[in-house]
Design an enzyme around this catalytic site. Structure first.
Site, PDB file in Angstrom:
ATOM      1  N   ILE A  88      26.759  23.253 -36.216  1.00 46.16           N
ATOM      2  CA  ILE A  88      27.068  24.680 -35.838  1.00 46.16           C
ATOM      3  C   ILE A  88      25.875  25.125 -34.998  1.00 46.16           C
ATOM      4  O   ILE A  88      26.278  25.963 -34.116  1.00 46.16           O
ATOM      5  CB  ILE A  88      26.841  25.550 -37.236  1.00 46.16           C
ATOM      6  CG1 ILE A  88      28.260  24.909 -37.897  1.00 46.16           C
ATOM      7  CG2 ILE A  88      27.040  26.932 -36.956  1.00 46.16           C
ATOM      8  CD1 ILE A  88      28.172  25.748 -39.203  1.00 46.16           C
ATOM      9  N   ALA A  89      24.671  24.750 -35.184  1.00 45.31           N
ATOM     10  CA  ALA A  89      23.484  25.384 -34.790  1.00 45.31           C
ATOM     11  C   ALA A  89      22.206  24.655 -34.922  1.00 45.31           C
ATOM     12  O   ALA A  89      22.076  23.962 -35.696  1.00 45.31           O
ATOM     13  CB  ALA A  89      22.984  26.856 -35.106  1.00 45.31           C
ATOM     14  N   GLY A  91      17.997  25.318 -35.188  1.00 48.70           N
ATOM     15  CA  GLY A  91      16.893  26.048 -35.208  1.00 48.70           C
ATOM     16  C   GLY A  91      15.402  25.527 -35.203  1.00 48.70           C
ATOM     17  O   GLY A  91      15.300  24.039 -35.040  1.00 48.70           O
ATOM     18  N   GLY A  92      14.365  26.023 -35.537  1.00 46.07           N
ATOM     19  CA  GLY A  92      13.049  25.814 -35.429  1.00 46.07           C
ATOM     20  C   GLY A  92      12.737  24.920 -36.752  1.00 46.07           C
ATOM     21  O   GLY A  92      11.860  24.170 -36.684  1.00 46.07           O
ATOM     22  N   THR A  95      18.729  21.607 -38.459  1.00 46.76           N
ATOM     23  CA  THR A  95      20.179  21.492 -37.943  1.00 46.76           C
ATOM     24  C   THR A  95      21.122  22.150 -38.839  1.00 46.76           C
ATOM     25  O   THR A  95      21.086  21.485 -39.925  1.00 46.76           O
ATOM     26  CB  THR A  95      20.418  20.345 -37.218  1.00 46.76           C
ATOM     27  OG1 THR A  95      19.286  20.113 -36.036  1.00 46.76           O
ATOM     28  CG2 THR A  95      21.526  20.454 -36.532  1.00 46.76           C
ATOM     29  N   VAL A  96      21.794  22.988 -38.393  1.00 43.78           N
ATOM     30  CA  VAL A  96      23.032  23.643 -39.334  1.00 43.78           C
ATOM     31  C   VAL A  96      24.290  22.703 -39.089  1.00 43.78           C
ATOM     32  O   VAL A  96      24.729  22.731 -37.911  1.00 43.78           O
ATOM     33  CB  VAL A  96      22.812  25.144 -39.409  1.00 43.78           C
ATOM     34  CG1 VAL A  96      24.232  25.283 -40.560  1.00 43.78           C
ATOM     35  CG2 VAL A  96      21.699  25.716 -39.988  1.00 43.78           C
ATOM     36  N   LYS A 111      22.080  22.902 -44.115  1.00 39.27           N
ATOM     37  CA  LYS A 111      20.790  22.966 -43.098  1.00 39.27           C
ATOM     38  C   LYS A 111      20.282  21.615 -43.571  1.00 39.27           C
ATOM     39  O   LYS A 111      19.815  21.430 -44.720  1.00 39.27           O
ATOM     40  CB  LYS A 111      19.894  23.969 -43.371  1.00 39.27           C
ATOM     41  CG  LYS A 111      18.802  23.915 -42.690  1.00 39.27           C
ATOM     42  CD  LYS A 111      17.691  25.188 -42.772  1.00 39.27           C
ATOM     43  CE  LYS A 111      18.020  25.895 -41.435  1.00 39.27           C
ATOM     44  NZ  LYS A 111      17.255  27.106 -41.335  1.00 39.27           N
ATOM     45  N   ASP A 205      11.783  35.670 -42.025  1.00 36.93           N
ATOM     46  CA  ASP A 205      12.346  35.597 -40.650  1.00 36.93           C
ATOM     47  C   ASP A 205      13.631  36.564 -40.633  1.00 36.93           C
ATOM     48  O   ASP A 205      14.506  36.099 -39.931  1.00 36.93           O
ATOM     49  CB  ASP A 205      12.868  34.351 -40.698  1.00 36.93           C
ATOM     50  CG  ASP A 205      12.907  33.799 -38.986  1.00 36.93           C
ATOM     51  OD1 ASP A 205      12.362  34.467 -38.363  1.00 36.93           O
ATOM     52  OD2 ASP A 205      13.484  32.829 -38.812  1.00 36.93           O
TER      53      ASP A 205
END
Length: 563
Positions: A88-89, A91-92, A95-96, A111, A205
């Site tokens: 899906i995405a 990030g820092g 990974t999702v 995640k 965040d």
């Protein structure tokens, strides 16, 4: 074969194998991208081999998507009880993936912790402990946690799957929101923070990218991957001085690395988000992270810019209270903020925004020992550092502020009327436009949105998809000295602007006398402008170029030090 021990190596190895089998890439191309991939990981940057292959032009985005789907279905990432469907995405921190929980036959999001965090024992323990704590939350505006654990060296956190759109995507598509719609969204996030606060959790965040707007209009606060559980044990594990969160949405106490964050930090970040939803632009601009954090620590949130929208004064008052530099002058808890946001939605006066708060208790007597810790025999406590910065700003407003952030120090202009100190002509042999063009060669397919002369080098920021690429150019030689990728999405600036940054800069340099030292695409309500900072006779001034009309104006609506 032994079980893999990192989440980042599994997808990379499998992806290149499938790409080679299908004949889409060559061994030489894979080796080149593999070296780049490893170099980025060594630098602590978020990257995937697929993204690098696409950026180099060896794979098309469609081919990369096909490979990732095949990778997920191949079982390269295996978590008992879950069937991985696709990414899906990224990030820092991890990974999702979209997955199916086989026992319940339902879609979930998983995640997976990145390699550099998974290899750290304390990081792994904190990730699992905090994921389990978040999983205990149950609120209609919080993404529900389902499970957390470790399997075959993979550390994961399972959450509900959301069928919606993140607010940063909404902003890219719509530009900005009417104040009432933005207020309703922020109200739901504040209610989510109130629930987390009651369970001792600080998100750390809060930003548009972590706020999901579902198709039924409901809002969900997502990605508590940086969340901290308030406890004595946790404070010993989280290192003081480590800056966590997204630079554009940090609170001042986050920016100075304070480990003793509380819910008021989340309220500040939500205030910056509230501002952006209405203004359509970030409160502290879209420069590189260091420039943004410098502005954050030295300037108040420019709520007066919202006067250009239809937002009433009461909305500005609420945002102002949310974003005070001193945590003691913000809303003490989300419940008080919820009351004021509900009042705005109902057409009532937000009384909490107008409650007179006590002035900062820090005096120059308490500041001096902090400025000279060796003489005082001690160093300031984490919480005191926030007050120290505030005292510097309020007590020495005409001096140059010197701010130390993450082992890097830089100078900030305190007054536009003071002579500007820039690199000498002998040191600067490459002008700003030429530097942007030189940097563009290292950022194929990306568009520049901010460029700035910093001492003896240029810092050029490019928007590339959902990432920012920062390229540093030596001002004397024009050589590239550094390239960094950051998880910051500035595609809205370059998409909405009707002219490229370097073209606008060339036009300004042709018509206005002065040395250009900074240029930025700035989104204003209903339009975009390119702002260029020049130096003439030792003094700095700004000009605006309207991206639609091409008109250049030196008459600015706000002074230099309000940016």
């Amino acid at each position: 074969m032994s079980a893999p021990n990192s989440t980042t190596e599994i997808p990379a190895a499998a992806l290149e194998s499938i790409a080679l089998e299908r004949g889409w890439v060559t061994e030489v191309q894979v080796e080149e991208c593999r070296l780049l991939y490893q170099a980025m990981l060594d630098l602590g940057l978020s990257a995937s081999l697929g993204e690098i292959l696409v950026k180099k032009g060896y794979l098309s985005p469609q081919q990369c998507g096909t490979l990732e789907s095949a990778l997920a279905q191949s079982g390269a990432i295996s978590i008992p009880g879950y069937e991985i469907i696709g990414k899906i995405a990224e990030g820092g921190m991890g990974t999702v993936y979209k997955a199916r929980q086989t026992s319940m036959d339902r879609l979930v999001g998983i995640k997976i912790l990145l390699k550099r965090f998974a290899e750290d024992k304390e990081g792994r323990e904190r990730f699992l402990r905090e994921a389990r704590a978040v999983a205990k939350l149950s609120h209609p505006n919080v993404v529900a946690g389902i499970d957390a654990g470790e399997a075959h060296g993979v550390y994961y956190f399972v959450m509900e799957f959301l069928d919606g759109t993140s607010m940063d995507t909404v902003l890219r598509e719509r530009g900005r929101l009417p104040w009432l719609e933005a207020t309703r969204i922020v109200l739901q996030v504040a209610q989510a923070l109130d629930h987390a606060h009651k369970h001792g959790i600080v998100h750390r965040d809060v930003k548009p990218g972590n706020i999901m707007l579902l198709h039924d209009g409901k809002v969900k606060l997502a990605d508590l991957g940086l969340a901290r559980v308030s406890s004595a044990v946790d404070s010993t594990i989280t290192q003081s001085g480590m800056i966590v969160g997204s630079p554009a949405y940090l609170s001042p106490e986050q920016a100075i690395g304070d480990r003793e964050l509380d819910i008021r930090s989340d309220i500040f970040s939500l205030g910056l988000t509230y501002f952006e939803l209405i203004a359509g632009a970030r409160a502290y601009g879209s420069g590189n992270p260091m420039s943004v954090m410098t502005a954050l620590l030295t300037r108040p949130v420019p709520v007066e810019r919202l006067a250009e929208t239809s937002a009433p004064a009461d909305v500005l008052a609420v945002i102002s209270r949310m974003t005070r530099h001193d945590p003691a002058q913000r809303y003490a808890a989300p419940a008080a903020l919820v009351n004021d946001l509900e009042a705005l939605v109902d057409g009532r006066r937000p009384t909490g925004a107008y409650v007179e708060m006590p002035a900062s208790s820090v005096s120059m007597a308490t500041l001096l020992p902090a400025l000279h810790p060796m003489a005082a025999g001690t160093s300031p406590a984490p919480r005191q550092r926030v007050s120290i910065v505030i005292a510097l700003l309020t007590g020495i407003a005409t001096l140059v502020a010197v701010v130390a952030l993450s082992l890097r120090t830089w100078q900030v202009e305190a007054d536009a009327a003071l002579p500007l100190r820039t690199a000498s002509s002998a040191e600067v042999r490459v002008d700003l436009a030429a530097a942007i063009e030189a940097a563009a060669a290292r950022a194929p397919g990306a568009l520049a949105y901010h460029a700035e002369l910093e001492k003896h080098e240029y810092s050029i920021d490019f928007a590339r998809g959902q990432h920012t690429l920062n390229v540093v150019i030596d001002a004397g030689t024009g050589a590239v000295t550094d390239v960094q990728q950051e998880d910051e999405d500035h595609s809205a600036e370059v998409r909405l602007a009707g002219i490229e940054l370097v073209d606008a800069l060339r036009k300004v340099q042709k018509e206005v006398d002065g040395q250009a030292i900074e240029a930025e695409i700035l989104l204003l309500p209903g339009r975009a402008v390119v702002e260029v900072k020049l130096v003439r006779d030792g003094n700095a001034f700004w000009v605006d170029l309207d991206d639609t009309t091409g008109v250049i104006s030196e008459a600015r609506k706000r002074p230099l030090d309000s940016r």
